[in-house]
Design a protein around this motif. Structure first.
Motif, PDB file in Angstrom:
ATOM      1  N   ALA A   1       0.825  -1.205   0.000  1.00 16.20           N
ATOM      2  CA  ALA A   1       0.000   0.000   0.000  1.00 16.20           C
ATOM      3  C   ALA A   1       0.863   1.261   0.000  1.00 16.20           C
ATOM      4  O   ALA A   1       0.532   2.255  -0.660  1.00 16.20           O
ATOM      5  CB  ALA A   1      -0.930  -0.013   1.208  1.00 16.20           C
TER       6      ALA A   1
ATOM      7  N   ARG B   1       2.029   2.320  -3.348  1.00 19.42           N
ATOM      8  CA  ARG B   1       0.996   3.020  -4.114  1.00 19.42           C
ATOM      9  C   ARG B   1       0.722   4.411  -3.557  1.00 19.42           C
ATOM     10  O   ARG B   1       0.331   5.313  -4.308  1.00 19.42           O
ATOM     11  CB  ARG B   1      -0.298   2.210  -4.092  1.00 19.42           C
TER      12      ARG B   1
ATOM     13  N   GLY C   1      -7.723   6.302   0.236  1.00 21.41           N
ATOM     14  CA  GLY C   1      -7.275   5.373  -0.801  1.00 21.41           C
ATOM     15  C   GLY C   1      -6.338   4.308  -0.260  1.00 21.41           C
ATOM     16  O   GLY C   1      -6.432   3.125  -0.614  1.00 21.41           O
ATOM     17  N   PHE C   2      -5.430   4.724   0.620  1.00 21.89           N
ATOM     18  CA  PHE C   2      -4.522   3.775   1.257  1.00 21.89           C
ATOM     19  C   PHE C   2      -5.304   2.737   2.052  1.00 21.89           C
ATOM     20  O   PHE C   2      -5.091   1.521   1.915  1.00 21.89           O
ATOM     21  CB  PHE C   2      -3.549   4.530   2.169  1.00 21.89           C
TER      22      PHE C   2
ATOM     23  N   ARG D   1      -8.439   1.914   1.895  1.00 19.83           N
ATOM     24  CA  ARG D   1      -9.305   1.078   1.056  1.00 19.83           C
ATOM     25  C   ARG D   1      -8.499  -0.014   0.360  1.00 19.83           C
ATOM     26  O   ARG D   1      -8.967  -1.157   0.232  1.00 19.83           O
ATOM     27  CB  ARG D   1     -10.016   1.953   0.026  1.00 19.83           C
ATOM     28  N   TYR D   2      -7.278   0.303  -0.082  1.00 21.73           N
ATOM     29  CA  TYR D   2      -6.435  -0.712  -0.713  1.00 21.73           C
ATOM     30  C   TYR D   2      -6.076  -1.805   0.293  1.00 21.73           C
ATOM     31  O   TYR D   2      -6.093  -3.000  -0.035  1.00 21.73           O
ATOM     32  CB  TYR D   2      -5.165  -0.076  -1.276  1.00 21.73           C
TER      33      TYR D   2
ATOM     34  N   ASP E   1      -9.087  -3.962   0.746  1.00 24.83           N
ATOM     35  CA  ASP E   1      -9.303  -4.823  -0.430  1.00 24.83           C
ATOM     36  C   ASP E   1      -8.368  -6.028  -0.411  1.00 24.83           C
ATOM     37  O   ASP E   1      -8.767  -7.145  -0.769  1.00 24.83           O
ATOM     38  CB  ASP E   1      -9.096  -4.024  -1.714  1.00 24.83           C
ATOM     39  N   CYS E   2      -7.115  -5.814   0.011  1.00 23.93           N
ATOM     40  CA  CYS E   2      -6.161  -6.924   0.089  1.00 23.93           C
ATOM     41  C   CYS E   2      -6.549  -7.901   1.196  1.00 23.93           C
ATOM     42  O   CYS E   2      -6.320  -9.113   1.064  1.00 23.93           O
ATOM     43  CB  CYS E   2      -4.749  -6.401   0.328  1.00 23.93           C
TER      44      CYS E   2
ATOM     45  N   VAL F   1      -5.665  -9.700  -4.725  1.00 20.19           N
ATOM     46  CA  VAL F   1      -5.351  -8.338  -5.149  1.00 20.19           C
ATOM     47  C   VAL F   1      -3.864  -8.041  -4.903  1.00 20.19           C
ATOM     48  O   VAL F   1      -3.216  -7.329  -5.671  1.00 20.19           O
ATOM     49  CB  VAL F   1      -6.238  -7.336  -4.409  1.00 20.19           C
TER      50      VAL F   1
ATOM     51  N   THR G   1       0.989  -6.837  -6.961  1.00 21.47           N
ATOM     52  CA  THR G   1       2.125  -5.996  -6.564  1.00 21.47           C
ATOM     53  C   THR G   1       3.321  -6.806  -6.095  1.00 21.47           C
ATOM     54  O   THR G   1       4.328  -6.224  -5.688  1.00 21.47           O
ATOM     55  CB  THR G   1       1.686  -5.049  -5.420  1.00 21.47           C
TER      56      THR G   1
END
Length: 468
Positions: free
Chosen positions: A306, A309, A449-450, A452-453, A456-457, A463, A467
């Motif tokens: 994360a 990103r 955004g961080f 949420r990522y 999601d993982c 997901v 990466t």
């Protein structure tokens, strides 16, 4: 002719200014080799064994076990070039794991008599400015003889007496910190009975005397200052000094709240698939003796992905230059509760490690933390912190940023909860994730955004494969 060299408490790094003597490893008269550990001290960050840069015979020790010494204060003196051990006694006592030798090995002379390779900010390659030549029979601790002379008779308790620094005659106290504490409270050290060897006054003696004076609502002060009555509104419960690890944590958290405009966002995530993936990894490990993949290791790897990103959160703020400094490496700290309090060991270069490597390093640092052997290097230099407070059985929290970092991810417990999965109500393994971030380095969109990522993982570990 032998030389007596004074070894002072070296700079232990990271702004540490004092340390408490935990255990002496040598006694007066012992022969020490260059770089041999001579004392174990506790700083606000870790337990450290301090090596002596000189080889020779210990002629004096300064400070009792339990005493606090500032950086630069004398630790011990060593007779360099002596052929015989010293039989005299130094000013300090305590149990020692070192053995008294019958003869001394001759240390090298000149530049070879010191290692030049001690702790941060301390070098011994050049001759010490304080070296002096003395007679062999004078190897005992003459430097501190006056500090241990008997105190004069105690004056009547009701009569005003001079402040400690004005009192004539020697006082049995070595530590400058003890003198400072007494001076701040207007306490006359001549009235304090020392519990150390030969009546040496320790910090605990001064603190006890201060408590007694406060309870009696009278503090002894200098004649020029009227007696000060203890505040009637002051709490009278048990008082625990904020020092050591607890004091360092308090200072750091208070500074974080003073300087960082923090904000927190959180989200619930379905961790069922993550737990299934972990079980599959451990099953694929084969041998029962193979290291197990921990949930913390998986979350750590998710964090590094994360941060790749959203690099804004792997940064710090230079307040003087008014600049945000984005850091290239991820040194991941993780909160660990120990008997000495909360500590945050750091996994170096976490961004370049896989799950197994991160997990192994977390396990190693956790074990070292439990034994109290973390070094200052193990506890400093972090760029982002992961805090798994779920181990305490709680669902959520609002973490305080580990200054000077820019963010911390908090993880609650993973528990079965009702959850809508694929359009139907089901019981799933749910976890709450919370992110506290420095609002100076980014806005809510980046922080969201961080987070949420990360969520999601957790919900779909596949997901993360994109990466890796």
């Amino acid at each position: 002719m032998p030389q007596v060299l004074e070894f002072k408490l070296p700079d232990l790094g990271e702004g540490l200014t004092e340390a408490e003597i935990v255990r002496w490893l040598v006694e007066v008269g012992d022969v020490v080799a260059i770089d041999q550990p001579v004392v174990e001290v506790e700083t606000a960050k870790a337990m450290v064994e301090v090596p002596c840069p000189y080889g020779g015979v210990v002629t004096a020790r300064f400070g009792e076990e339990g005493a606090e010494l500032p950086v630069g204060a004398p630790l011990l003196t060593v007779a360099v070039g002596s052929q015989e051990p010293v039989t005299g006694q130094g000013p300090a006592s305590g149990s020692s794991s070192g053995s008294r030798a019958a003869t001394a090995t001759e240390p090298a002379s000149g530049s070879d008599s010191a290692s030049g390779n001690v702790l941060v900010g301390y070098g011994t390659g050049a001759p010490a400015a304080r070296r002096r030549r003395v007679r062999p029979e004078a190897f005992t601790a003459t430097a501190t003889a006056t500090a241990l002379a008997p105190a004069p008779a105690t004056p009547p308790a009701t009569a005003p007496v001079p402040a400690a620094e004005e009192a004539p005659g020697p006082v049995a106290v070595i530590s400058p910190l003890v003198r400072k504490l007494a001076r701040q409270h207007g306490l006359d050290l001549r009235l304090v009975a020392g519990s150390g060897r030969d009546g040496l006054i320790l910090r605990t003696d001064v603190e006890s005397a201060i408590r007694v004076a406060e309870e009696e609502q009278i503090v002894t002060v200098a004649p020029s200052t009227p007696p000060v009555a203890a505040s009637a509104s002051r709490a009278t419960g048990e008082r625990i000094p904020l020092r050591g690890v607890r004091g360092a944590v308090a200072d750091k958290l208070a500074r974080s709240r003073r300087e960082i405009p923090d904000a927190t966002c959180w989200v619930d995530a379905d961790a069922t698939e993550l737990m299934a993936a972990r079980a599959a990894m451990n099953k694929a490990g084969g041998s029962a003796a193979a290291p197990k993949v921990s949930v913390l290791a998986l979350l750590a790897r998710i964090c590094t992905a994360a941060l790749a990103r959203f690099p804004e959160l792997n940064s710090t703020v230079d307040t003087e230059a008014r600049e945000i400094v984005r850091l290239a490496e991820v040194h991941l700290g993780f909160a660990a509760q120990t008997e000495r309090g909360l500590v945050v060991p750091v996994v170096r270069d976490a961004h370049s490690r896989n799950v197994e490597s991160v997990g192994a390093e977390i396990a190693r640092l956790t074990e070292v933390a439990r034994t109290g052997k973390l070094t200052p290097a193990d506890l400093t230099g972090g760029t982002f912190t992961l805090n798994n407070y779920g181990v305490f059985g709680v669902d959520g929290s609002t973490p305080i940023i580990n200054h000077p970092e820019a963010a911390m991810l908090g993880v609650g417990r993973i528990v079965p909860k009702p959850w809508v999965h694929q359009g139907e109500l089901a019981v799933r393994q749910v976890v709450q994730l919370s992110l506290t971030f420095d609002h100076r380095v980014c806005d809510g969109g980046t922080a969201g955004g961080f987070l949420r990522y990360v969520a999601d993982c957790v919900e779909q570990p596949a997901v993360l494969l994109r990466t890796l």
